[in-house]
Structures are given as structure tokens and as C-alpha cells.
Design a protein around this motif. Structure first.
Motif, short mmCIF file in Angstrom:
data_model
loop_
_atom_site.label_atom_id
_atom_site.label_comp_id
_atom_site.label_asym_id
_atom_site.label_seq_id
_atom_site.Cartn_x
_atom_site.Cartn_y
_atom_site.Cartn_z
N SER A 1 65.69 45.97 47.72
CA SER A 1 66.94 45.37 48.16
C SER A 1 66.94 43.91 47.73
N TYR A 2 68.15 43.31 47.71
CA TYR A 2 68.21 41.89 47.38
C TYR A 2 69.30 41.21 48.20
N ILE A 3 69.14 39.90 48.35
CA ILE A 3 70.16 39.02 48.93
C ILE A 3 70.40 37.91 47.91
N TRP A 4 71.65 37.72 47.55
CA TRP A 4 72.04 36.77 46.51
C TRP A 4 72.98 35.73 47.13
N GLU A 5 72.50 34.51 47.25
CA GLU A 5 73.33 33.42 47.76
C GLU A 5 73.83 32.59 46.58
N ASN A 6 75.12 32.64 46.32
CA ASN A 6 75.68 31.98 45.14
C ASN A 6 76.35 30.66 45.50
N ILE A 7 76.13 29.66 44.65
CA ILE A 7 76.75 28.34 44.83
C ILE A 7 77.26 27.88 43.47
N TYR A 8 78.55 27.55 43.39
CA TYR A 8 79.10 27.03 42.15
C TYR A 8 79.39 25.54 42.31
N HIS A 9 78.74 24.73 41.48
CA HIS A 9 78.95 23.28 41.50
C HIS A 9 80.02 22.95 40.46
N GLU A 10 81.24 22.77 40.94
CA GLU A 10 82.38 22.68 40.02
C GLU A 10 82.31 21.45 39.12
N GLU A 11 81.87 20.33 39.66
CA GLU A 11 81.84 19.11 38.85
C GLU A 11 80.92 19.25 37.65
N GLU A 12 79.74 19.84 37.87
CA GLU A 12 78.78 20.03 36.77
C GLU A 12 79.02 21.32 36.02
N LYS A 13 79.93 22.17 36.54
CA LYS A 13 80.18 23.50 35.99
C LYS A 13 78.86 24.30 35.91
N LEU A 14 78.10 24.17 36.97
CA LEU A 14 76.79 24.81 37.04
C LEU A 14 76.79 25.84 38.17
N ASN A 15 76.42 27.06 37.83
CA ASN A 15 76.33 28.12 38.83
C ASN A 15 74.86 28.32 39.20
N GLU A 16 74.60 28.32 40.49
CA GLU A 16 73.23 28.46 40.98
C GLU A 16 73.19 29.59 41.99
N TYR A 17 72.22 30.48 41.82
CA TYR A 17 72.08 31.49 42.87
C TYR A 17 70.62 31.65 43.28
N LEU A 18 70.48 31.77 44.58
CA LEU A 18 69.17 31.93 45.19
C LEU A 18 69.01 33.42 45.47
N LEU A 19 68.03 34.01 44.83
CA LEU A 19 67.86 35.46 44.88
C LEU A 19 66.57 35.81 45.62
N THR A 20 66.69 36.61 46.65
CA THR A 20 65.53 37.12 47.38
C THR A 20 65.48 38.63 47.19
N VAL A 21 64.37 39.11 46.65
CA VAL A 21 64.21 40.54 46.35
C VAL A 21 63.07 41.09 47.19
N TYR A 22 63.31 42.25 47.78
CA TYR A 22 62.28 42.98 48.52
C TYR A 22 62.02 44.29 47.78
N GLU A 23 60.77 44.50 47.37
CA GLU A 23 60.41 45.70 46.61
C GLU A 23 59.26 46.42 47.30
N ALA A 24 59.41 47.73 47.46
CA ALA A 24 58.36 48.53 48.09
C ALA A 24 57.08 48.48 47.27
N VAL A 25 55.95 48.37 47.94
CA VAL A 25 54.66 48.34 47.26
C VAL A 25 54.48 49.61 46.44
N GLU A 26 54.89 50.73 46.99
CA GLU A 26 54.92 52.01 46.28
C GLU A 26 56.04 52.84 46.89
N GLU A 27 56.43 53.90 46.20
CA GLU A 27 57.54 54.71 46.67
C GLU A 27 57.28 55.23 48.08
#
Length: 246
Positions: free
Chosen positions: A154-180
Motif C-alpha cells: 500500500s502507499y500514501i502519497w502527500e502531494n504539494i505543488y509550489h506554484e511560484e517555483e512550478k515545482l511539484n513535490e510528493y512525499l511517498l510512504t510505501v508499505y510492502e509485505a516481507v513475503e506474500e
């Protein structure tokens, strides 16, 4: 593998047909093609299976490991930064898609990429790349929180767009099972940054490196981009060098 899991809605076959059609339109039906920021090799595999000689380069060793599993043995994979990549010779064409060019976050570095493209592209060679637009980052993504949950990741994506710099930044947290089917998950935190460029800025950088922008299309069409275009494609050609008279 987690990347591929969450990118399972990407129409790679449609992208391949579109790119191949553009290459054929400009006479690229054989020779070597290099893909910049090739990721896990989805497009490399398709072009290779269609009979093209392929080179793929990416900054991520993990991505290249997955690409190696997908691609034929004759596909050359290089762990390189596209701002300073080196090839063994010139190639007939190059491409960079899935907003790989947006990861180049300032004009100085964008110029470096185009310099290397011009250096290793044959005279008359074609370079195709896409870019997400300012409209997409500002109006579609904006400042939002996105999430997706699958059986083993699963993932959580927190997106932030800095309009003045026209820079898009996203903080991505991913959770992955150690094995199926495991109750243990590994957490990974990443920060991604992408830049929105004006078309004139891109064209200016291209021209400084002897690269001509032949066409700019709305993604996956032959239509002229509009103010609400979310992704655009650039069709670029390296000018043939004039031979000096002896």
C-alpha cells in the motif's frame, strides 16, 4: 516490483504503438534506440520484441534489476544519470516517457540532458519525450493526499505543488509485505520532485544544443496542446551537420 504493482493501469501497449508510429513517420525503422529513465523496462521489452536494438539507462539499480528480468539478453542496460550519460557510439533515436524529463528540476540540468542527447544522437536522429504540464500539477494534483491499498502493498502519497517555483513535490510512504500473505511489512519513505516547464523554455534549451522541435502534440494524439493539456509530447530532431568543402 512495487512500482509495477501500482502502475498496472498504465497503457504501455498504447504508448508503444504511439511512439513506434512517430518513429516510423520520421524514418526510424531500424538501428539502435536508447531509452532514458527506462524504469523497469516495460517499453524496452516491447521495442526489443518488435525487432529494435535497445539500450536502456536509469539512475535506479533496483529498477534496472527488474528490467533485466523482463528484457532479452541483447538489451543493454546502463546504470547512469541522464544528465551525464555516456554511450559507446551514436544511436538512431532516443526517447524518454512517463514524465522522466519532469524529474529534471532546473533549466541548467535540462540543458545538460539535451547536450548529451545531441552528443550521442546521429545527424537527423529523432528524440521523443513527454512532459506533464503546469495545468496537470496545479489543477489535477494540487495539494492532495492519495492512497492505494493492495493485498501485499500500500502507499500514501502527500502531494504539494509550489506554484511560484512550478515545482511539484510528493512525499511517498510505501508499505510492502516481507513475503506474500505475511503480516510483516517494510516501510519505505521517498521524496519525489518534478518540475513544470513552459513549452518555450524547453524549445529554447533544445535549440541551444542543435536540436529542432518539429512537433508538439497532446499526449497520444496528433492534436495541438491546449491550456488544459495534462501531458504533451515533443518530437525533436538533431540537425544534420553541414560538410565542409575541401
Amino acid at each position: 516490483r512495487v512500482y509495477d504493482l501500482f502502475m498496472d493501469d498504465i497503457p504501455y501497449d498504447e504508448w508503444f504503438r504511439y511512439l513506434q508510429g512517430l518513429f516510423l513517420e520520421y524514418g526510424i525503422n531500424n538501428g539502435i534506440i536508447a531509452e532514458l529513465a527506462c524504469g523497469t523496462g516495460e517499453m524496452l521489452r516491447r521495442f526489443s520484441e518488435a525487432g529494435y536494438e535497445m539500450i536502456g539507462l536509469d539512475l535506479s539499480e533496483e529498477m534496472l534489476t527488474v528490467a533485466r528480468e523482463k528484457c532479452r539478453e541483447d538489451v543493454l542496460l546502463l546504470h547512469q544519470d541522464m544528465r551525464e550519460f555516456e554511450l559507446y557510439g551514436r544511436v538512431a533515436a532516443m526517447f524518454c516517457i512517463c514524465d522522466g524529463m519532469n524529474y529534471i528540476c532546473n533549466k541548467k540540468d535540462l540543458q545538460k540532458v539535451f547536450h548529451q542527447v545531441s552528443l550521442y544522437l546521429e545527424d537527423g536522429g529523432i528524440f521523443l519525450f513527454d512532459m506533464k504540464t503546469e495545468f496537470f500539477y496545479r489543477e489535477i494534483l494540487g495539494s492532495r493526499i492519495l492512497a492505494d491499498n493492495r493485498e501485499n502493498a500500500s502507499y500514501i502519497w502527500e502531494n504539494i505543488y509550489h506554484e511560484e517555483e512550478k515545482l511539484n513535490e510528493y512525499l511517498l510512504t510505501v508499505y510492502e509485505a516481507v513475503e506474500e500473505e505475511s503480516d510483516l511489512f517494510v516501510r519505505t519513505d521517498e521524496v519525489h520532485r518534478q518540475k513544470a516547464y513552459k513549452i518555450d523554455e524547453v524549445r529554447e534549451c533544445l535549440e541551444k544544443e542543435g536540436l529542432s522541435c518539429l512537433k508538439i502534440y497532446e499526449a497520444l494524439t496528433k492534436n495541438t496542446p491546449t491550456k488544459k493539456s495534462e501531458r504533451v509530447y515533443f518530437v525533436v530532431q538533431k540537425a544534420a551537420q553541414e560538410r565542409r568543402k575541401v
